[in-house]
Design an enzyme around this catalytic site. Structure first.
Site, PDB file in Angstrom:
ATOM      1  N   TYR A  46     -13.424 -21.210 -33.431  1.00  0.00           N
ATOM      2  CA  TYR A  46     -12.706 -22.417 -33.008  1.00  0.00           C
ATOM      3  C   TYR A  46     -13.622 -23.646 -33.107  1.00  0.00           C
ATOM      4  O   TYR A  46     -14.757 -23.539 -33.583  1.00  0.00           O
ATOM      5  CB  TYR A  46     -12.092 -22.200 -31.609  1.00  0.00           C
ATOM      6  CG  TYR A  46     -11.115 -21.049 -31.663  1.00  0.00           C
ATOM      7  CD1 TYR A  46      -9.955 -21.147 -32.427  1.00  0.00           C
ATOM      8  CD2 TYR A  46     -11.389 -19.840 -31.035  1.00  0.00           C
ATOM      9  CE1 TYR A  46      -9.078 -20.081 -32.557  1.00  0.00           C
ATOM     10  CE2 TYR A  46     -10.517 -18.760 -31.149  1.00  0.00           C
ATOM     11  CZ  TYR A  46      -9.360 -18.892 -31.911  1.00  0.00           C
ATOM     12  OH  TYR A  46      -8.505 -17.833 -32.045  1.00  0.00           O
ATOM     13  N   GLY A  85     -12.504  -7.076 -21.482  1.00  0.00           N
ATOM     14  CA  GLY A  85     -11.289  -7.726 -21.922  1.00  0.00           C
ATOM     15  C   GLY A  85     -10.096  -6.798 -21.838  1.00  0.00           C
ATOM     16  O   GLY A  85      -9.378  -6.749 -20.824  1.00  0.00           O
TER      17      GLY A  85
HETATM   18  C1  LIG Z   1      -5.221 -10.088 -26.171  1.00  0.00           C
HETATM   19  C2  LIG Z   1      -6.559 -10.733 -26.364  1.00  0.00           C
HETATM   20  C3  LIG Z   1      -6.645 -12.109 -26.335  1.00  0.00           C
HETATM   21  C4  LIG Z   1      -7.897 -12.750 -26.448  1.00  0.00           C
HETATM   22  N1  LIG Z   1      -7.965 -14.112 -26.312  1.00  0.00           N
HETATM   23  C5  LIG Z   1      -9.185 -14.702 -26.228  1.00  0.00           C
HETATM   24  C6  LIG Z   1      -9.294 -16.063 -25.843  1.00  0.00           C
HETATM   25  O1  LIG Z   1      -8.323 -16.772 -25.570  1.00  0.00           O
HETATM   26  N2  LIG Z   1     -10.549 -16.579 -25.745  1.00  0.00           N
HETATM   27  C7  LIG Z   1     -11.673 -15.831 -26.015  1.00  0.00           C
HETATM   28  O2  LIG Z   1     -12.786 -16.321 -25.892  1.00  0.00           O
HETATM   29  N3  LIG Z   1     -11.583 -14.535 -26.384  1.00  0.00           N
HETATM   30  C8  LIG Z   1     -10.377 -13.948 -26.456  1.00  0.00           C
HETATM   31  N4  LIG Z   1     -10.306 -12.606 -26.709  1.00  0.00           N
HETATM   32  C9  LIG Z   1     -11.554 -11.817 -26.860  1.00  0.00           C
HETATM   33  C10 LIG Z   1     -11.987 -11.265 -25.488  1.00  0.00           C
HETATM   34  O3  LIG Z   1     -12.382 -12.330 -24.642  1.00  0.00           O
HETATM   35  C11 LIG Z   1     -13.156 -10.271 -25.634  1.00  0.00           C
HETATM   36  O4  LIG Z   1     -14.285 -10.984 -26.135  1.00  0.00           O
HETATM   37  C12 LIG Z   1     -12.841  -9.121 -26.563  1.00  0.00           C
HETATM   38  O5  LIG Z   1     -11.563  -8.571 -26.248  1.00  0.00           O
HETATM   39  C13 LIG Z   1     -13.910  -8.012 -26.495  1.00  0.00           C
HETATM   40  O6  LIG Z   1     -13.968  -7.429 -25.227  1.00  0.00           O
HETATM   41  P1  LIG Z   1     -13.277  -5.977 -24.926  1.00  0.00           P
HETATM   42  O7  LIG Z   1     -13.794  -5.032 -25.974  1.00  0.00           O
HETATM   43  O8  LIG Z   1     -13.742  -5.638 -23.548  1.00  0.00           O
HETATM   44  O9  LIG Z   1     -11.807  -6.171 -25.022  1.00  0.00           O
HETATM   45  C14 LIG Z   1      -9.061 -11.966 -26.638  1.00  0.00           C
HETATM   46  C15 LIG Z   1      -8.955 -10.578 -26.704  1.00  0.00           C
HETATM   47  C16 LIG Z   1      -7.728  -9.949 -26.550  1.00  0.00           C
HETATM   48  C17 LIG Z   1      -7.659  -8.450 -26.567  1.00  0.00           C
END
Ligand SMILES: Cc1cc2nc3c(=O)[nH]c(=O)nc-3n(C[C@H](O)[C@H](O)[C@H](O)COP(=O)(O)O)c2cc1C
Length: 353
Positions: free
Chosen positions: A182, A312
């Site tokens: 972004y 996440g």
């Molecule tokens: C549904 C979804 C939406 C996400 N939206 C964002 C967001 O708005 N901003 C952001 O920084 N990361 C976003 N991410 C990335 C998460 O913040 C995180 O970095 C990523 O899911 C890895 O962590 P995890 O393996 O624990 O899910 C999103 C991830 C998911 C699954």
């Protein structure tokens, strides 16, 4: 080695956290028209109040920074009245919440926007790829216009004003989203930043936008501990490329470390040993994210490799994740099919055990 576990209390700026779990920022595409968060979001965030710290979904600081369907903004009185209900509900349940500012820059489509202004970016480089729109299904991403040097103070001021708005609405702090391709990452990366002014070219010029945005947010918050930042070094998402990400991120982290941020959130991506590379360069709380479960999180904390672990997807389907980690209960698997669909299904209907 450290005796810290996921259930050890911690501190971010002036905020005590009851554990070391952060809920990752996650776009859930349930906002109403005009960038207003929905009533459902109140319950969604309140259900997750036991997280050490909740980071909200990406929120556009200004209308021109919004790109995706059904995503929110933090600008108008109507939007902020809705955000205030969310902060209040989380606090009423004993929680802590930061708002993430996500300015999409070149990543968006006009059908998802409530402003007729075009997308803005460091340079006129359209991202390859498509985005969902409710009106026309999948569409190619729009081509952005390049920001003039004279406009950049105004863009940075947008982050400062949104910081004031969030804190006035009762949020404990704000996070600058400098990850995932972004606007801030578009300035950092050589593939998207072709500028020849003070915001492009040399590495010191490419980090300038992020440093100035953080400084403006800290000044607006009146406290550096209320401001955090997320980065995802070398993440190819959103068609973002960088010739030398190790140089970019080591220079950036060294430059921002003296600011005294509340935390630095690093999403592990393709650079080997990202956490080992960057943690020694940052003097404050270091939050590591990307693919963690309880055992991996505890192992990294025990090794001293991080101060917080960011979860996440697990938080989407386990509103009471700290309690499940504490009592050894099974975790509910997430369902990617309802990540971005409207309504309560897959959003507020996961039970606590
Ligand atoms: C549904 C979804 C939406 C996400 N939206 C964002 C967001 O708005 N901003 C952001 O920084 N990361 C976003 N991410 C990335 C998460 O913040 C995180 O970095 C990523 O899911 C890895 O962590 P995890 O393996 O624990 O899910 C999103 C991830 C998911 C699954």
């Amino acid at each position: 080695m450290s005796t810290t576990t996921l259930l050890t209390p911690g501190r971010i700026g002036g905020l005590q956290t009851p554990n070391r779990l952060m809920m990752a920022p996650m776009t859930r595409s349930r906002a109403l028209a005009g960038g207003v968060p929905s009533e459902l979001a109140i319950e969604y965030y309140a259900q997750r109040a036991s997280a050490g710290l909740i980071i909200t979904e990406g929120v556009a600081p200004v209308a021109v920074g919004l790109g995706y369907a059904r995503t929110p903004t933090a600008e108008t009185p109507e939007q902020m009245a809705a955000w205030k209900k969310i902060a209040t509900a989380v606090h009423d349940r004993g929680g802590r919440i930061f708002m993430q500012f996500m300015h999409v820059g070149r990543i968006g489509h006009s059908a998802n926007r409530y402003t007729s202004e075009p997308l803005v970016a460091p340079s006129v480089v359209r991202a390859a790829g498509q985005m969902w729109t409710d009106a026309h299904g999948l569409q190619d991403l729009d081509t952005p216009r390049a920001l003039d040097t004279s406009e950049i103070p105004g863009v940075i001021d947008g982050f400062a004003q949104a910081t004031r708005n969030a804190l006035e609405a009762g949020f404990d702090g704000v996070e600058l989203h400098s990850a995932s391709g972004y606007l801030p990452m578009q300035f950092l990366s050589t593939g998207t930043n072709r500028r020849t002014d003070a915001y492009g070219g040399s590495i010191n010029n490419r980090i300038r936008f992020v440093v100035e945005a953080l400084e403006a947010m800290i000044a607006a918050a009146g406290s550096s501990g209320r401001v955090g930042m997320k980065i995802s070094p070398a993440m190819p998402f959103n068609d973002c490329t960088d010739d030398n990400p190790v140089e970019t991120y080591t220079t950036l982290v060294k430059a921002i470390s003296p600011l005294g941020l509340g935390y630095l959130h690093v999403l592990r991506t393709t650079i080997p040993d990202t956490f080992e590379l960057l943690r020694p360069l940052f003097k404050g709380p270091f939050a590591a994210g990307g693919g963690f479960d309880r055992d991996k999180g505890n192992a990294l904390l025990a090794s001293g490799g991080a101060d917080y672990i960011v979860f996440g997807k697990l938080f989407t389907s386990n509103p009471d994740l700290p309690a499940r980690f504490s009592n050894g209960a099974e975790v509910t698997p997430w369902n990617a099919e309802t990540f971005y669909t409207p309504g309560e299904k897959g959003y507020t209907d996961y039970a606590a055990v």
